[in-house]
Design an enzyme around this catalytic site. Structure first.
Site: not given
Length: 266
Positions: A34, A113
């Site tokens: 994205d 993350d």
């Protein structure tokens, strides 16, 4: 919630197989589906990858993203780059050495993350990132349900101009020289209070915080992201965060960045 587990498995599969397929590669660039990237995206990594693979530079990633890179809060200078203690992701490079020797054997089942941002993985190392982002995201709909998108991420756009990294002097971003210039810069700045910094004529000012509440108030005032991960503010370096506020360069800093230690409970 299940999506975060799927994402983590996908990243592990992709990284593991990439390094197996290209065993001589020194690193890999991760681009989410994205993202939009700038024309100089690959050249950026080509320029800085020698530093990523130099142990003396104390790096664990290269990133083309700036969490505080909203269009009206950055200097439109395509060659400005910084060091940061924060892992931003969104168009980044990981070295094969770190994957093989550290990450591959203990990759998390979810929230990969935030796992990278933990002190056990970061180990006091930094990333390099640009002032002007080289990526932007259109991922408003996804696993995170558009968290931060309307307020922050949707206002960050990739660089659209023409720029060559060939003439950039790497010595400016090497750790020893960069750190000394960084500290001198911060220490020379005029100090201001949150209540009156807008009225100061100086083009650059320093707002000092000592508590999480004080940092959040300063970040909220100038419009940068207020959250911290493992005690590190987004794009922070030795606790320092900077952005433009009404064309004034503002540095949100701890009292003494040279001695600052992150509070992981913040």
């Amino acid at each position: 919630m299940q999506g975060y587990f799927k994402l983590s498995r996908h990243y592990k599969f992709a990284l593991q197989n990439t390094f197996q397929m290209f065993p001589s590669a020194l690193g890999t660039i991760i681009v989410e589906d994205d993202l939009l990237v700038s024309h100089d995206f690959i050249d950026y990594f080509r320029k800085f990858s020698p530093l990523l693979n130099d142990p003396s530079e104390n790096l664990f990633c290269l990133s083309t993203w700036n969490d505080n890179g909203k269009d009206d809060q950055i200097e439109q200078n395509p060659e400005l780059v910084y060091r940061t203690d924060f892992f931003g992701g969104l168009g980044w490079m990981l070295s094969k050495k770190i994957w093989d020797e550290e990450f591959s054997s203990k990759w998390p089942t979810a929230f990969w993350d935030d796992w990278i941002r933990n002190v056990e993985q970061r180990k006091g190392r930094q990333c390099i990132h640009p002032e002007v982002p080289r990526t932007s995201t259109f991922g408003k709909v996804g696993v995170s349900n558009g968290q931060f998108f309307d307020q922050y991420l949707g206002k960050i756009h990739e660089f659209h101009g023409d720029f060559s990294w060939k003439q950039f002097d790497l010595e400016k971003i090497r750790k020893n020289e960069y750190d000394e210039q960084f500290f001198k810069k911060i220490e020379a700045l005029p100090k201001a209070e949150l209540s009156d910094f807008e009225s100061l004529k100086a083009p650059e000012v320093r707002l000092i915080y000592s508590t999480k509440k004080e940092f959040e108030a300063a970040a909220r005032k100038i419009g940068v992201m207020t959250d911290l991960k493992a005690g590190v503010p987004r794009m922070g370096y030795f606790g320092v965060v900077t952005a433009l506020f009404k064309n004034k360069r503002v540095y949100i800093t701890p009292p003494n960045p040279r001695l600052w230690e992150y509070h992981t409970d913040w």
